[in-house]
Scaffold this motif. Structure first.
Motif, PDB file in Angstrom:
ATOM      1  N   PHE A 121       6.951   8.610  -8.886  1.00 40.64           N
ATOM      2  CA  PHE A 121       6.194   7.432  -9.353  1.00 40.64           C
ATOM      3  C   PHE A 121       5.380   7.787 -10.602  1.00 40.64           C
ATOM      4  CE2 PHE A 121       2.317   4.626  -8.721  1.00 40.64           C
ATOM      5  CZ  PHE A 121       2.941   3.391  -8.723  1.00 40.64           C
ATOM      6  N   TYR A 122       5.033   9.065 -10.706  1.00 41.90           N
ATOM      7  CA  TYR A 122       4.256   9.517 -11.875  1.00 41.90           C
ATOM      8  C   TYR A 122       4.941   9.104 -13.175  1.00 41.90           C
ATOM      9  CZ  TYR A 122       1.107  12.615 -14.495  1.00 41.90           C
ATOM     10  OH  TYR A 122       0.150  13.111 -15.346  1.00 41.90           O
ATOM     11  N   HIS A 123       6.271   9.164 -13.171  1.00 39.06           N
ATOM     12  CA  HIS A 123       7.002   8.782 -14.383  1.00 39.06           C
ATOM     13  C   HIS A 123       7.683   7.414 -14.268  1.00 39.06           C
ATOM     14  CE1 HIS A 123       6.824  13.298 -14.684  1.00 39.06           C
ATOM     15  NE2 HIS A 123       6.320  12.926 -15.843  1.00 39.06           N
ATOM     16  N   HIS A 124       7.523   6.760 -13.107  1.00 39.48           N
ATOM     17  CA  HIS A 124       8.200   5.459 -12.909  1.00 39.48           C
ATOM     18  C   HIS A 124       7.221   4.329 -12.631  1.00 39.48           C
ATOM     19  CE1 HIS A 124      11.610   8.177 -12.114  1.00 39.48           C
ATOM     20  NE2 HIS A 124      12.416   7.147 -12.263  1.00 39.48           N
ATOM     21  N   ALA A 158       0.822  -1.206   0.000  1.00 34.45           N
ATOM     22  CA  ALA A 158       0.000   0.000   0.000  1.00 34.45           C
ATOM     23  C   ALA A 158       0.859   1.261   0.000  1.00 34.45           C
ATOM     24  CB  ALA A 158      -0.910   0.021   1.223  1.00 34.45           C
ATOM     25  N   VAL A 159       0.361   2.258  -0.702  1.00 32.51           N
ATOM     26  CA  VAL A 159       1.007   3.570  -0.766  1.00 32.51           C
ATOM     27  C   VAL A 159      -0.090   4.632  -0.864  1.00 32.51           C
ATOM     28  CG1 VAL A 159       3.075   2.711  -1.969  1.00 32.51           C
ATOM     29  CG2 VAL A 159       1.104   3.492  -3.305  1.00 32.51           C
ATOM     30  N   ALA A 160       0.314   5.889  -0.925  1.00 29.38           N
ATOM     31  CA  ALA A 160      -0.655   6.956  -1.165  1.00 29.38           C
ATOM     32  C   ALA A 160      -0.072   7.910  -2.195  1.00 29.38           C
ATOM     33  CB  ALA A 160      -0.963   7.704   0.120  1.00 29.38           C
ATOM     34  N   ALA A 161      -0.929   8.423  -3.063  1.00 29.61           N
ATOM     35  CA  ALA A 161      -0.493   9.257  -4.192  1.00 29.61           C
ATOM     36  C   ALA A 161       0.511  10.329  -3.784  1.00 29.61           C
ATOM     37  CB  ALA A 161      -1.707   9.890  -4.864  1.00 29.61           C
ATOM     38  N   HIS A 162       0.159  11.116  -2.783  1.00 31.04           N
ATOM     39  CA  HIS A 162       1.004  12.272  -2.459  1.00 31.04           C
ATOM     40  C   HIS A 162       2.373  11.876  -1.938  1.00 31.04           C
ATOM     41  CE1 HIS A 162       0.669  12.317   2.069  1.00 31.04           C
ATOM     42  NE2 HIS A 162      -0.238  11.435   1.748  1.00 31.04           N
ATOM     43  N   GLN A 163       2.495  10.655  -1.427  1.00 28.97           N
ATOM     44  CA  GLN A 163       3.765  10.233  -0.850  1.00 28.97           C
ATOM     45  C   GLN A 163       4.737   9.649  -1.868  1.00 28.97           C
ATOM     46  OE1 GLN A 163       1.318   8.680   2.701  1.00 28.97           O
ATOM     47  NE2 GLN A 163       3.412   8.538   3.441  1.00 28.97           N
ATOM     48  N   LEU A 164       4.234   9.357  -3.086  1.00 33.41           N
ATOM     49  CA  LEU A 164       5.171   8.809  -4.056  1.00 33.41           C
ATOM     50  C   LEU A 164       5.087   9.398  -5.458  1.00 33.41           C
ATOM     51  CD1 LEU A 164       4.363   5.090  -5.060  1.00 33.41           C
ATOM     52  CD2 LEU A 164       2.667   6.760  -4.422  1.00 33.41           C
ATOM     53  N   GLU A 165       3.942   9.901  -5.872  1.00 36.43           N
ATOM     54  CA  GLU A 165       3.811  10.304  -7.279  1.00 36.43           C
ATOM     55  C   GLU A 165       4.715  11.455  -7.678  1.00 36.43           C
ATOM     56  OE1 GLU A 165      -0.289  11.108  -8.155  1.00 36.43           O
ATOM     57  OE2 GLU A 165      -0.859   9.001  -7.988  1.00 36.43           O
ATOM     58  N   GLY A 166       4.851  12.464  -6.802  1.00 34.66           N
ATOM     59  CA  GLY A 166       5.563  13.673  -7.237  1.00 34.66           C
ATOM     60  C   GLY A 166       4.726  14.362  -8.307  1.00 34.66           C
ATOM     61  N   ALA A 167       5.413  14.990  -9.305  1.00 31.38           N
ATOM     62  CA  ALA A 167       4.687  15.642 -10.412  1.00 31.38           C
ATOM     63  C   ALA A 167       3.537  16.479  -9.867  1.00 31.38           C
ATOM     64  CB  ALA A 167       4.192  14.588 -11.411  1.00 31.38           C
ATOM     65  N   ASP A 218      10.239   2.562  -0.914  1.00 29.67           N
ATOM     66  CA  ASP A 218      10.492   3.716  -0.037  1.00 29.67           C
ATOM     67  C   ASP A 218       9.779   4.954  -0.576  1.00 29.67           C
ATOM     68  OD1 ASP A 218      12.217   2.060   1.368  1.00 29.67           O
ATOM     69  OD2 ASP A 218      14.055   2.914   0.491  1.00 29.67           O
ATOM     70  N   ILE A 219       9.108   5.664   0.317  1.00 31.76           N
ATOM     71  CA  ILE A 219       8.376   6.869  -0.080  1.00 31.76           C
ATOM     72  C   ILE A 219       8.527   7.945   1.004  1.00 31.76           C
ATOM     73  CG2 ILE A 219       6.710   5.596  -1.501  1.00 31.76           C
ATOM     74  CD1 ILE A 219       4.739   5.668   0.751  1.00 31.76           C
TER      75      ILE A 219
END
Ligand code: P53
Length: 477
Positions: free
Chosen positions: A66-69, A12-21, A427-428
């Motif tokens: 994560f947005y680009h990865h 589990a993750v959350a958008a703001h913690q990994l996406e960036g962009a 890792d985030i």
């Protein structure tokens, strides 16, 4: 076999913690975009700035990009054999300001592509609608969920994504850790959960209850909308489960524990049973809190109850009768005491695997609904060796003991457990401290608190361990 054949193992993750962009393809700023970085070692806390200010350090702006990865990252999760991957939709990719007339097509397309990538590997998406990601504009203009109009902004956002991802997403949760704010109604928790910005002189606790009620009504509306759009949608609550133990067998500690659990878990009672529990109405009355719950709100709450219990579990806490609140007005932020039986992490979080078994029993006895452990993990300082390897045996130990506790809850207590998405497979950015160096992953990301590193990904020792856990359906630990 202890776990069901179709058990949903994953992460589990959350958008703001990994996406960036954070400002790419039409995305608007969210509340997490105005939160600075903290540091555990220097005890510096995250600050909330008045908008995005040049020269400040905002770790969520880039996060791990994560947005680009996401394609390579999801491929790594597939390599571990993931059956499920929990993430959130960044509300501000869909409605950049929250009160926009039309959704942002580029944001919708991004999640279409991400969910398609998961399905390519047979990974089931589990999606949180709001994970500390409220549009900052809604915080500034309306003071977040203290304003009822945010109920409808949220409902419209929910409707947009339920329609768009119909058939692609079957598991949803409304608000992440909706009850975390009650543990400690401070500025950090109020903005993260409800987009509430505190001003000097505000009664933070009273405001928290009003915005919580509005969030609960918004959640109930979303549940109804989601069921109407697709009867195969499973929509859950998401509770931060930190069981509160009594420090001693002194009956006064038990009363204190009862009061503490009421405060922390009344949200689950509302979301599962569909009404505001009597103990909470009694508390508001005693405190002279003015909390508006209209007849229409009560109808919504009872019509929008959830299908399953999703909860996070990291730790337990222990409470003792204090002298601050003679009327049992327990205040968790101040009245928890050290549990002499438990060790703590480098961030002071007590490590208590049996507390997970206790939690599963607590929820199942009380609600008798299917459950998913949607977060559980160990934040630690990892050391990368010169050959690139990371020996995170302590993380394996933590997860192993917690999975054993889940197994016992299934085989010995008979609870209905459907899945486990550990936090976080890669890792985030930490939610509480904004650090990169508080690491949870099986996958190491080359970036540190100072923002240095090329974001490259590599496997830690725990990567193969978890792969084996999934392949053996939790038998080989
Ligand atoms: P971090 C407090 C207590 C338990 C869980 O936390 C919590 C919090 C608030 O941070 O949050 C959840 O990153 C949350 C995630 C978060 C994770 O736990 O502070 O749902 O967003 O990252 C771990 O170490």
């Amino acid at each position: 076999m202890a776990f069901r054949k179709d058990f949903l193992w994953g992460g589990a993750v959350a958008a703001h913690q990994l996406e960036g962009a954070w400002n790419i393809d039409g995305k608007g700023p969210s509340i997490s975009d105005v939160m600075t970085a903290g540091d555990n070692k220097t005890h510096s806390l995250r600050r909330i700035t008045d908008g995005v200010i040049n020269g400040e350090d905002y770790p969520n702006h880039e996060a791990i990009d994560f947005y680009h990865h996401y394609k390579e990252d999801i491929a790594l999760m597939a390599e571990m054999g993931f059956k499920a991957f929990r993430t959130s939709i960044a509300w501000t990719r869909i409605y950049p300001n929250g009160d926009d007339a039309e959704p942002n097509e580029k944001g919708l397309q991004f999640y279409d592509d991400m969910f398609d990538t998961m399905h390519k590997y047979g990974i089931e998406p589990i999606v949180t609608l709001a994970h500390f990601e409220m549009p900052y504009h809604l915080a500034k203009k309306y003071n977040g969920f203290t304003d009822r109009r945010c109920i409808d902004f949220f409902a419209r956002y929910a409707e947009t994504v339920f329609k768009r991802y119909k058939g692609k997403v079957h598991y949803w949760m409304t608000f992440n850790e909706i009850n975390n704010q009650a543990a400690n109604p401070d500025a950090h928790n109020l903005i993260q959960e409800g987009g509430v910005l505190l001003k000097h002189g505000d009664n933070a606790e009273e405001m928290m209850y009003q915005s919580s009620i509005n969030e609960l009504v918004a959640s109930a509306k979303a549940v109804q909308i989601g069921h109407k759009i697709d009867k195969d949608n499973h929509i859950g609550c998401m509770i931060a489960m930190v069981p509160l133990y009594a420090a001693t067998c002194n009956p006064e500690d038990f009363i204190e524990m009862t009061s503490a659990n009421h405060k922390r878990y009344w949200y689950a009672d509302v979301q599962v049973k569909g009404y505001v529990p009597e103990y909470m109405e009694a508390y508001w009355k005693r405190m002279h809190f003015n909390v508006t719950v209209s007849e229409e709100d009560r109808k919504q709450l009872s019509a929008g109850t959830v299908d399953y219990i999703g909860f996070s579990y990291y730790m337990s806490n222990t409470v003792a009768k204090g002298d601050r609140n003679p009327d049992f007005n327990f205040y968790e932020g101040k009245q928890t005491v050290k549990n002499p039986y438990l060790k703590v992490s480098d961030w002071g979080w007590p490590i208590d695997p049996l507390g997970l078994r206790y939690s599963l029993n607590y929820f199942y006895d009380r609600y008798h609904l299917p459950m998913m452990v949607v977060e559980n993990g160990f934040g630690a300082y990892d050391k990368k060796e010169s050959d690139g390897s990371v020996d995170d045996s302590y993380r394996i130990d933590y997860l192993r003991e917690h999975i054993k506790a889940m197994r016992d809850a299934v085989t010995e207590d008979g609870v209905d457990l459907r899945g486990y998405t550990m936090w976080s497979p890669i890792d985030i950015v930490s939610a509480s401290t904004g650090e990169m160096d508080k690491r949870y992953g099986f996958i190491y990301v080359n970036k540190n608190n100072a923002g240095e590193g090329d974001l490259s990904r590599s496997k830690k020792k725990s990567f193969d361990w978890y792969k084996n856990v999934i392949a053996s359906n939790g038998e080989n630990l």
